[in-house]
Design an enzyme around this catalytic site. Structure first.
Site, mmCIF file in Angstrom:
data_model
loop_
_atom_site.group_PDB
_atom_site.id
_atom_site.type_symbol
_atom_site.label_atom_id
_atom_site.label_comp_id
_atom_site.label_asym_id
_atom_site.label_seq_id
_atom_site.Cartn_x
_atom_site.Cartn_y
_atom_site.Cartn_z
ATOM 1 N N TYR A 1 5.352 -3.321 -11.271
ATOM 2 C CA TYR A 1 5.426 -4.551 -12.075
ATOM 3 C C TYR A 1 6.638 -4.129 -13.427
ATOM 4 O O TYR A 1 6.664 -2.577 -14.161
ATOM 5 C CB TYR A 1 4.485 -5.656 -13.186
ATOM 6 C CG TYR A 1 2.942 -6.160 -11.568
ATOM 7 C CD1 TYR A 1 3.827 -7.194 -11.026
ATOM 8 C CD2 TYR A 1 2.145 -5.952 -12.133
ATOM 9 C CE1 TYR A 1 2.969 -8.078 -9.887
ATOM 10 C CE2 TYR A 1 1.063 -6.395 -10.750
ATOM 11 C CZ TYR A 1 2.116 -7.458 -10.050
ATOM 12 O OH TYR A 1 0.903 -7.988 -9.334
ATOM 13 N N GLU B 1 -2.663 -8.955 -15.341
ATOM 14 C CA GLU B 1 -3.588 -9.834 -15.660
ATOM 15 C C GLU B 1 -2.633 -8.872 -17.007
ATOM 16 O O GLU B 1 -3.397 -7.569 -17.452
ATOM 17 C CB GLU B 1 -4.368 -8.444 -15.023
ATOM 18 C CG GLU B 1 -5.719 -9.012 -14.401
ATOM 19 C CD GLU B 1 -4.918 -8.749 -13.311
ATOM 20 O OE1 GLU B 1 -4.343 -10.480 -12.175
ATOM 21 O OE2 GLU B 1 -4.405 -8.090 -11.975
ATOM 22 N N ASN C 1 6.553 -13.986 -8.498
ATOM 23 C CA ASN C 1 5.258 -13.175 -8.024
ATOM 24 C C ASN C 1 3.808 -14.288 -7.268
ATOM 25 O O ASN C 1 3.567 -14.899 -8.098
ATOM 26 C CB ASN C 1 4.699 -11.606 -8.728
ATOM 27 C CG ASN C 1 3.250 -11.634 -8.246
ATOM 28 O OD1 ASN C 1 3.630 -10.570 -7.677
ATOM 29 N ND2 ASN C 1 2.822 -12.154 -8.806
ATOM 30 N N GLU C 2 4.037 -14.206 -6.539
ATOM 31 C CA GLU C 2 2.499 -14.913 -5.656
ATOM 32 C C GLU C 2 2.783 -16.706 -5.717
ATOM 33 O O GLU C 2 1.782 -17.200 -6.665
ATOM 34 C CB GLU C 2 0.624 -14.929 -6.373
ATOM 35 C CG GLU C 2 0.999 -13.477 -5.962
ATOM 36 C CD GLU C 2 -0.936 -13.080 -6.213
ATOM 37 O OE1 GLU C 2 -1.279 -12.566 -5.825
ATOM 38 O OE2 GLU C 2 -1.143 -13.581 -7.448
ATOM 39 N N GLU D 1 -1.221 -6.062 -1.348
ATOM 40 C CA GLU D 1 -2.347 -6.142 -2.523
ATOM 41 C C GLU D 1 -3.387 -5.924 -1.847
ATOM 42 O O GLU D 1 -4.385 -6.916 -1.962
ATOM 43 C CB GLU D 1 -1.605 -6.965 -3.544
ATOM 44 C CG GLU D 1 -0.709 -7.487 -4.890
ATOM 45 C CD GLU D 1 -1.301 -7.936 -6.013
ATOM 46 O OE1 GLU D 1 -2.330 -8.888 -5.737
ATOM 47 O OE2 GLU D 1 -0.211 -9.477 -6.897
ATOM 48 N N TYR E 1 -16.204 3.423 -13.577
ATOM 49 C CA TYR E 1 -15.061 2.239 -13.155
ATOM 50 C C TYR E 1 -15.408 2.317 -11.771
ATOM 51 O O TYR E 1 -15.175 2.709 -11.765
ATOM 52 C CB TYR E 1 -13.933 3.555 -13.781
ATOM 53 C CG TYR E 1 -12.084 2.603 -13.556
ATOM 54 C CD1 TYR E 1 -12.156 2.720 -15.367
ATOM 55 C CD2 TYR E 1 -11.622 2.720 -12.950
ATOM 56 C CE1 TYR E 1 -11.352 1.722 -15.475
ATOM 57 C CE2 TYR E 1 -10.346 2.500 -13.143
ATOM 58 C CZ TYR E 1 -10.180 1.736 -14.049
ATOM 59 O OH TYR E 1 -9.232 1.149 -14.126
#
Length: 550
Positions: free
Chosen positions: A81, A127, A186-187, A267, A333
């Protein structure tokens, strides 16, 4: 003079034509073969398996390390991005240097041997604060309707794209660079507006700057309902989804809109993000690996999230993400790579799957990033927030009858202090701050009274004498980055404040910055005060000594 001009024009045209000829001779070309349902790279069938990496989240020093680890996993491309707001932090200021050096990052990816799938925005979700939009637009017009042909919004989008896209053109694969595809928006199918004029405007803007040969694409959720508004004529439609054991079903929506051409999951979720205050998300490695195997066996092009699941990005209120504390963490993680650059079991498992379909590069897997335990850091009190105001807010306060938003005073992140002088004695009365965005720490003469929080309680009981100073330290915890809530995104105190039902007027608002703090020049004051388990917000300093090699 006219003759000279003519010679120059002919010369430039000749150079461009010669350059184009060289490109064709060298076979640098990336296209879509609709008949054979594949991409073509230099005239040969090509399938990409890529991983997402956000250069804005990785320190520049570690860019090459992370890219090498992605290449060593068998990936032949990366996807990234472009966050508009880090490159244009102010209306008249652009930054493409240092950590923001997008061109250097793309060149590093090419040096490593990776192609690039570019998600240029202007909206990126990701995000990321405000989905990448710069908050200063809210100062220009707080009622801007984003992601539409709203005059304020589209004016600044056009200005931004006129800066960004020319930087990308020399980096297109057809021009000798690594960028094989460029995403439009985007989306968009997940957004309420469904403004077709807007999406075709972005398409035309990209074509104007990048040329007719670049592959443009969209990404939307894997159902016809999303592609209904996300699809753009003459732009290749792709979908996104997580673990799936039914490739044909998952790609059905793409095939409904693109009956021919390569299958693409832009994605593939190897994990999932965390929401503030909720349980850490974990996606089973075996399930991810099995799904990836099925999708690659089905012939799909895949982009995976490589850094997944360990970041605290927001709360989910049923309609919108509100990002809180967008600072990466690296404990427990859930992605193939941690934000710290560590190799995980998931990385090794997915690498094994990828090796069945693409040859692994002849390079070793770089080691996890070295770490050390530096022990405890002793913190020393410097000053309370109030005693440090001359440094935190060197230009002083903005005087206003009613509370104003942070954006209106050019405070786009961080903190602002809202100050009011009590005009009468107050004993256990209710202070109501319904417009708190997002968290306010309430004090009277430095004594903590309580906390008001946007999604919990916006009232607090206070006590103070006439003439006392009521302070509300407000934290902007991140602009909403998803859904219609991006259009209600101002921060600070955005409505009037009442005390026992009476509206409070005559405020001073201090924008706060930590950039110029000099502890030696701050008066010591009388120290922090405590009440109800809280302490006056204060500045502390500590020293950390780092030894050893980097």
């Amino acid at each position: 003079m006219a003759a000279v001009s003519t010679v120059v024009i002919v010369f430039i045209t000749t150079v461009i034509s010669f350059s184009a000829l060289i490109s064709k001779v060298n076979g640098a070309n990336f296209t879509i073969d609709y008949d054979k349902n594949t991409f073509l790279k230099d005239g040969k069938p090509f399938r990409y398996v890529s991983g997402s990496i956000h250069y804005s989240r990785v320190p520049q020093y570690y860019w090459k390390d992370r890219l090498l680890k992605m290449h060593a996993a068998g990936l032949n491309a990366i996807q990234l991005y472009v966050p508009w707001n880090i490159h244009q932090p102010e209306k008249d200021k652009y930054d493409f240097s240092g950590q923001q050096d997008l061109v250097a990052f793309l060149q590093t990816a090419q040096d490593v041997g990776l192609l690039v799938v570019m998600r240029a925005g202007p909206y990126i979700c990701g995000e990321w604060d405000f989905g990448g939009f710069p908050a200063w637009i809210l100062k220009e017009n707080p009622t801007t309707v984003f992601r539409t042909m709203d005059p304020t919004y589209i004016k600044y989008v056009d200005q931004w794209m006129d800066v960004l896209l020319p930087k990308l053109k020399p980096l297109l694969y057809n021009n000798g660079g690594p960028v094989i595809m460029v995403q439009i928006e985007n989306e968009y199918g997940s957004y309420f507006a469904c403004d077709k004029n807007y999406t075709t405007h972005l398409r035309d803007k990209a074509r104007f700057h990048l040329g007719k040969d670049v592959v443009l694409f969209t990404t939307d959720g894997s159902s016809d309902g999303f592609l209904k508004c996300g699809y753009i004529p003459e732009v290749y439609a792709t979908v996104d989804f997580g673990v799936s054991y039914n490739p044909a079903g998952s790609f059905k929506a793409q095939r409904d809109y693109e009956p021919h051409g390569p299958l693409v999951n832009s994605e593939f979720y190897t994990g999932w993000l965390d929401h503030w205050g909720q349980k850490h998300s974990v996606t089973d490695t075996n399930k991810v690996a099995k799904s990836l195997d099925l999708l690659l066996d089905y012939g799909a092009n895949i982009n995976m999230y490589m850094f997944e699941g360990g970041t605290n990005f927001g709360f989910w209120n049923g309609a919108n993400y509100a990002p809180f504390q967008p600072v990466p963490t690296s404990y427990d993680y859930d992605g193939p790579l941690t934000e710290a650059g560590d190799i995980t079991d998931k990385y090794l498992e997915l690498r094994q799957i990828i090796s069945k379909y693409l040859p692994l590069p002849d390079i070793p897997i770089p080691p996890s990033t070295p770490k050390a335990n530096y022990g405890e850091v002793q913190m020393k009190f410097v000053a309370t927030l109030q005693d440090a105001l001359s440094q935190l807010s060197p230009k002083g306060p903005i005087k206003t009858q009613y509370p104003v938003t942070m954006e209106s005073i050019s405070q786009y992140q961080g903190f602002a202090l809202y100050r009011y002088t009590l005009k009468k004695n107050v004993v256990s009365q209710t202070l109501a701050v319904p417009g708190i965005r997002d968290r306010g720490y309430v004090m009277v003469d430095k004594v903590p009274q309580g906390v008001v929080v946007r999604e919990k309680s916006t009232n607090v009981t206070i006590t103070g004498k006439q003439g006392a100073t009521l302070d509300i330290l407000v934290e902007n915890q991140g602009h909403i980055n998803f859904g219609s809530g991006i259009n209600n995104n101002t921060k600070g105190i955005i409505q009037n404040v009442t005390l026992d039902g009476e509206m409070l007027v005559d405020w001073m608002v201090f924008p706060l910055s930590l950039d110029n703090i000099n502890p030696s020049n701050i008066p010591l004051g009388d120290g922090p005060k405590s009440a109800a388990g809280l302490m006056t917000p204060s500045i502390y300093e500590g020293k950390l000594t780092i030894s050893g090699s980097t």
